[in-house]
Design a protein around this motif. Structure first.
Motif, mmCIF file in Angstrom:
data_model
loop_
_atom_site.group_PDB
_atom_site.id
_atom_site.type_symbol
_atom_site.label_atom_id
_atom_site.label_comp_id
_atom_site.label_asym_id
_atom_site.label_seq_id
_atom_site.Cartn_x
_atom_site.Cartn_y
_atom_site.Cartn_z
ATOM 1 N N PRO A 171 0.840 -1.198 0.000
ATOM 2 C CA PRO A 171 0.000 0.000 0.000
ATOM 3 C C PRO A 171 0.877 1.251 0.000
ATOM 4 O O PRO A 171 1.862 1.318 0.735
ATOM 5 N N GLN A 172 0.528 2.194 -0.834
ATOM 6 C CA GLN A 172 1.331 3.407 -0.941
ATOM 7 C C GLN A 172 0.655 4.566 -0.217
ATOM 8 O O GLN A 172 -0.540 4.806 -0.424
ATOM 9 N N PRO A 173 1.386 5.287 0.614
ATOM 10 C CA PRO A 173 0.783 6.468 1.257
ATOM 11 C C PRO A 173 0.338 7.475 0.198
ATOM 12 O O PRO A 173 1.036 7.682 -0.794
ATOM 13 N N LEU A 174 -0.832 8.060 0.404
ATOM 14 C CA LEU A 174 -1.326 9.097 -0.505
ATOM 15 C C LEU A 174 -0.756 10.428 -0.021
ATOM 16 O O LEU A 174 -1.385 11.145 0.758
ATOM 17 N N ALA A 175 0.449 10.730 -0.509
ATOM 18 C CA ALA A 175 1.231 11.818 0.080
ATOM 19 C C ALA A 175 0.525 13.177 0.067
ATOM 20 O O ALA A 175 0.506 13.863 1.106
ATOM 21 N N PRO A 176 -0.066 13.610 -1.050
ATOM 22 C CA PRO A 176 -0.680 14.952 -1.018
ATOM 23 C C PRO A 176 -1.826 15.047 -0.009
ATOM 24 O O PRO A 176 -1.934 16.035 0.725
ATOM 25 N N LEU A 177 -2.656 14.002 0.022
ATOM 26 C CA LEU A 177 -3.775 14.023 0.972
ATOM 27 C C LEU A 177 -3.282 13.929 2.405
ATOM 28 O O LEU A 177 -3.823 14.581 3.308
ATOM 29 N N ASN A 178 -2.262 13.111 2.617
ATOM 30 C CA ASN A 178 -1.730 12.986 3.981
ATOM 31 C C ASN A 178 -1.131 14.307 4.458
ATOM 32 O O ASN A 178 -1.241 14.659 5.636
ATOM 33 N N SER A 179 -0.497 15.036 3.531
ATOM 34 C CA SER A 179 0.037 16.351 3.904
ATOM 35 C C SER A 179 -1.094 17.294 4.295
ATOM 36 O O SER A 179 -0.986 18.074 5.249
ATOM 37 N N ARG A 180 -2.193 17.188 3.557
ATOM 38 C CA ARG A 180 -3.345 18.051 3.851
ATOM 39 C C ARG A 180 -3.935 17.701 5.228
ATOM 40 O O ARG A 180 -4.274 18.590 6.009
#
Lengths: 181, 163
Positions: free
Chosen positions: B27-36
């Protein structure tokens, strides 16, 4: 006051109280499991399956049942990894996600009931998984973690890992197939 | 000896590629959403459905329900749902993003309410027989609620059909 008038008033009052008229039922007995305590309910997309956490010999154990019959659906990969918590199901109940205990770590697992495969979500050592939510289509997983004394929610993309489980798809029968090689 | 360093690097890269090919996808972290989400601050009790993420978010010392549109990566206004004097406990959203079920503490009691976004209405769902709701999950098609309820010290699960 006449009976019809009382009935009409009763209906009016129940309408105003908001929701007395809703059809409701208990999720029913927990089968061979001890006691009646049942927590953390999670329904599949159209309500055919209910996952919950029940007490089994003092250990919080994931229970998957067909609704409304209550028939217990066996799971392959969750045994001996109690306590279980935070179950979550995909649209047709193909995927069952939950937190389990592995050693001294809380670990997110996803069981694919169609092919028997197991998927693990490793987290960095500084984060402890607290709660999860699988999107019904099995495209994303949201994990609440405790990190440095604060709760955070992190999202993971599952599209390279899981086939989607879309509305209108076939429900997986029984306990799922043997794991594919 | 110096000429062996690039060779080692190439060999390490080749082994890495080989191993990477053998390992299962992760599973890959959803980086832009996680930053938000990170920018929002503390948040808990996530509930995914369709393109929507509902959660309970802490802002300025108090918590409120937040609905995020994952495609547009934007929070959605929920007029009439959050109250300054209410403490959200558990939240769930349907796949259409239309219905939000919420357990909250208000004026010393715990209640379950159903919010309809298109009409901004809030409908209380009473427990019958009486009990204290703790956790709620809205079926993805929005037609049924599963509610964890405390009755006489025992946790039970109620199912409520929604018209």
């Amino acid at each position: 006051m006449s009976a019809p008038l009382l009935t009409a008033l009763s209906l009016l009052v129940s309408g105003c109280s908001g929701g007395e008229w809703l059809s409701r039922r208990s999720a029913g007995p927990v089968g061979v499991f001890n006691g009646n305590s049942r927590q953390e309910p999670a329904l599949s997309g159209q309500g055919r399956f209910l996952a919950s956490v029940v007490d089994r010999g003092g250990r919080a154990t994931l229970l998957l049942q067909e609704q409304p019959s209550g028939r217990i659906v066996p799971l392959r990969h969750f045994q001996n990894r109690q306590p279980h918590s935070s179950p979550s199901l995909s649209w047709n109940g193909r995927y069952v996600a939950a937190l389990v205990q592995q050693g001294n770590q809380r670990l997110a697992l996803i069981e694919d009931r169609a092919n028997g495969n197991l998927h693990r979500l490793p987290l960095p050592a500084d984060r402890t998984a607290v709660r999860l939510s699988l999107s019904p289509e099995a495209r994303q997983l949201a994990v609440q973690v405790a990190q440095a004394g604060q709760w955070r929610v992190q999202l993971f993309d599952l599209r390279s890992l899981l086939e989607p489980d879309l509305p209108g798809g076939l429900a997986v029968q029984g306990g799922g197939a043997q794991p594919s090689p | 000896m110096r000429s062996s360093v690039p060779n080692r690097a190439i060999a390490a890269a080749a082994i890495g590629l080989l191993l990477g090919g053998c390992l299962a996808p992760m599973p890959q972290p959803l980086a832009p959403l996680n930053s938000r989400l990170e920018a929002i601050g503390a948040n808990r009790d996530p509930a995914l459905s369709g393109r929507w993420l509902a959660l309970i978010s802490g802002r300025g010392g108090r918590e409120q329900v937040m609905l995020l549109d994952l495609e547009r990566q934007q929070p959605i206004d929920l007029p009439g749902l959050n109250r300054a004097d209410a403490q959200p406990v558990s939240v769930s959203v349907d796949a259409a993003g239309e219905r939000i079920a919420l357990v909250r503490q208000l004026e010393g009691r715990t209640e379950l309410v159903l919010y309809r976004r298109s009409v901004q209405s809030l409908q209380p769902i009473p427990m019958a027989p009486s009990g204290v709701p703790r956790q709620v999950q809205l079926q993805a098609d929005g037609r049924q609620l599963a509610i964890q309820v405390s009755r006489g010290g025992i946790w039970q699960v109620d199912m409520v059909q929604i018209p």
